[in-house]
Design a protein around this motif. Structure first.
Motif, PDB file in Angstrom:
ATOM      1  N   GLN A 189      40.731  48.695  49.931  1.00  0.00           N
ATOM      2  CA  GLN A 189      40.722  49.281  48.590  1.00  0.00           C
ATOM      3  C   GLN A 189      40.928  48.195  47.533  1.00  0.00           C
ATOM      4  O   GLN A 189      40.278  48.200  46.491  1.00  0.00           O
ATOM      5  N   VAL A 190      41.806  47.250  47.806  1.00  0.00           N
ATOM      6  CA  VAL A 190      42.073  46.161  46.866  1.00  0.00           C
ATOM      7  C   VAL A 190      40.845  45.248  46.755  1.00  0.00           C
ATOM      8  O   VAL A 190      40.451  44.845  45.660  1.00  0.00           O
ATOM      9  N   ILE A 191      40.223  44.948  47.891  1.00  0.00           N
ATOM     10  CA  ILE A 191      39.019  44.110  47.892  1.00  0.00           C
ATOM     11  C   ILE A 191      37.891  44.821  47.157  1.00  0.00           C
ATOM     12  O   ILE A 191      37.180  44.213  46.350  1.00  0.00           O
ATOM     13  N   GLU A 192      37.735  46.115  47.414  1.00  0.00           N
ATOM     14  CA  GLU A 192      36.681  46.875  46.735  1.00  0.00           C
ATOM     15  C   GLU A 192      36.905  46.882  45.229  1.00  0.00           C
ATOM     16  O   GLU A 192      35.960  46.725  44.447  1.00  0.00           O
ATOM     17  N   GLN A 193      38.139  47.032  44.803  1.00  0.00           N
ATOM     18  CA  GLN A 193      38.440  47.018  43.372  1.00  0.00           C
ATOM     19  C   GLN A 193      38.137  45.648  42.765  1.00  0.00           C
ATOM     20  O   GLN A 193      37.673  45.554  41.640  1.00  0.00           O
ATOM     21  N   ALA A 194      38.377  44.587  43.531  1.00  0.00           N
ATOM     22  CA  ALA A 194      38.100  43.233  43.037  1.00  0.00           C
ATOM     23  C   ALA A 194      36.617  43.022  42.759  1.00  0.00           C
ATOM     24  O   ALA A 194      36.264  42.296  41.830  1.00  0.00           O
ATOM     25  N   ILE A 195      35.754  43.645  43.559  1.00  0.00           N
ATOM     26  CA  ILE A 195      34.317  43.438  43.349  1.00  0.00           C
ATOM     27  C   ILE A 195      33.674  44.519  42.478  1.00  0.00           C
ATOM     28  O   ILE A 195      32.639  44.273  41.879  1.00  0.00           O
ATOM     29  N   THR A 196      34.282  45.711  42.395  1.00  0.00           N
ATOM     30  CA  THR A 196      33.696  46.753  41.546  1.00  0.00           C
ATOM     31  C   THR A 196      34.210  46.679  40.110  1.00  0.00           C
ATOM     32  O   THR A 196      33.587  47.220  39.210  1.00  0.00           O
ATOM     33  N   LYS A 197      35.338  46.012  39.919  1.00  0.00           N
ATOM     34  CA  LYS A 197      35.876  45.764  38.571  1.00  0.00           C
ATOM     35  C   LYS A 197      36.127  44.261  38.443  1.00  0.00           C
ATOM     36  O   LYS A 197      37.264  43.805  38.355  1.00  0.00           O
ATOM     37  N   PRO A 198      35.039  43.486  38.436  1.00  0.00           N
ATOM     38  CA  PRO A 198      35.164  42.025  38.505  1.00  0.00           C
ATOM     39  C   PRO A 198      35.585  41.396  37.176  1.00  0.00           C
ATOM     40  O   PRO A 198      35.408  41.992  36.112  1.00  0.00           O
ATOM     41  N   CYS A 228      35.336  36.374  42.665  1.00  0.00           N
ATOM     42  CA  CYS A 228      36.071  37.595  42.328  1.00  0.00           C
ATOM     43  C   CYS A 228      37.308  37.760  43.206  1.00  0.00           C
ATOM     44  O   CYS A 228      38.376  38.131  42.722  1.00  0.00           O
ATOM     45  N   LEU A 229      37.168  37.477  44.497  1.00  0.00           N
ATOM     46  CA  LEU A 229      38.297  37.609  45.414  1.00  0.00           C
ATOM     47  C   LEU A 229      39.352  36.549  45.155  1.00  0.00           C
ATOM     48  O   LEU A 229      40.556  36.843  45.164  1.00  0.00           O
ATOM     49  N   ARG A 230      38.926  35.321  44.900  1.00  0.00           N
ATOM     50  CA  ARG A 230      39.904  34.257  44.591  1.00  0.00           C
ATOM     51  C   ARG A 230      40.628  34.552  43.286  1.00  0.00           C
ATOM     52  O   ARG A 230      41.824  34.269  43.156  1.00  0.00           O
ATOM     53  N   ASP A 231      39.917  35.118  42.317  1.00  0.00           N
ATOM     54  CA  ASP A 231      40.527  35.465  41.031  1.00  0.00           C
ATOM     55  C   ASP A 231      41.651  36.484  41.212  1.00  0.00           C
ATOM     56  O   ASP A 231      42.605  36.485  40.445  1.00  0.00           O
ATOM     57  N   ARG A 232      41.542  37.331  42.232  1.00  0.00           N
ATOM     58  CA  ARG A 232      42.576  38.333  42.523  1.00  0.00           C
ATOM     59  C   ARG A 232      43.645  37.808  43.464  1.00  0.00           C
ATOM     60  O   ARG A 232      44.506  38.551  43.914  1.00  0.00           O
ATOM     61  N   GLY A 233      43.587  36.525  43.808  1.00  0.00           N
ATOM     62  CA  GLY A 233      44.634  35.921  44.620  1.00  0.00           C
ATOM     63  C   GLY A 233      44.375  35.883  46.115  1.00  0.00           C
ATOM     64  O   GLY A 233      45.253  35.498  46.876  1.00  0.00           O
ATOM     65  N   PHE A 234      43.189  36.271  46.537  1.00  0.00           N
ATOM     66  CA  PHE A 234      42.870  36.210  47.958  1.00  0.00           C
ATOM     67  C   PHE A 234      42.551  34.778  48.371  1.00  0.00           C
ATOM     68  O   PHE A 234      41.993  34.016  47.583  1.00  0.00           O
ATOM     69  N   LYS A 235      42.893  34.447  49.603  1.00  0.00           N
ATOM     70  CA  LYS A 235      42.554  33.148  50.166  1.00  0.00           C
ATOM     71  C   LYS A 235      41.222  33.293  50.896  1.00  0.00           C
ATOM     72  O   LYS A 235      41.146  33.929  51.942  1.00  0.00           O
ATOM     73  N   VAL A 236      40.162  32.747  50.296  1.00  0.00           N
ATOM     74  CA  VAL A 236      38.813  32.846  50.853  1.00  0.00           C
ATOM     75  C   VAL A 236      38.522  31.553  51.605  1.00  0.00           C
ATOM     76  O   VAL A 236      38.648  30.466  51.054  1.00  0.00           O
ATOM     77  N   VAL A 237      38.139  31.690  52.876  1.00  0.00           N
ATOM     78  CA  VAL A 237      37.959  30.530  53.741  1.00  0.00           C
ATOM     79  C   VAL A 237      36.588  30.554  54.414  1.00  0.00           C
ATOM     80  O   VAL A 237      35.898  31.573  54.418  1.00  0.00           O
TER      81      VAL A 237
END
Length: 91
Positions: free
Chosen positions: A5-14, A32-41
């Motif tokens: 749900q958090v990931i979906e919100q990050a991309i649907t409300k970028p 978008c994911l990094r902007d929300r604090g996710f560690k993208v690898v």
């Protein structure tokens, strides 16, 4: 399931809209994911992975064609007709 749900919100409300002529869907989704604090690898068999605090990884592929989607991975799908993005979780 809450993480999806958090990931979906990050991309649907970028933080910035996806503009296909400026950036790839993969680069945009990662931003978008990094902007929300996710560690993208890096991910070997996917476009990228999100590493969780537990050390687990969620693997994602991106596409502009919903026919590419299968149940083996999480998908971020861009619909150029409606200019909407959606998340399809792995089943």
């Amino acid at each position: 399931m809450q993480i999806y749900q958090v990931i979906e919100q990050a991309i649907t409300k970028p933080p910035i809209p996806h503009e296909p002529y400026k950036q790839s869907l993969k680069a945009w989704a990662m931003y978008c994911l990094r902007d929300r604090g996710f560690k993208v690898v890096y991910a070997q068999n996917a476009d990228f992975a999100v590493e969780l605090k537990s050390g687990d990884k969620l693997y994602f592929k991106v596409t502009n064609n919903s026919e590419d989607v299968n149940s083996l991975c999480n998908w971020i799908v861009w619909d150029s007709g409606t200019k909407n993005v959606s998340l399809i979780p792995q089943t």
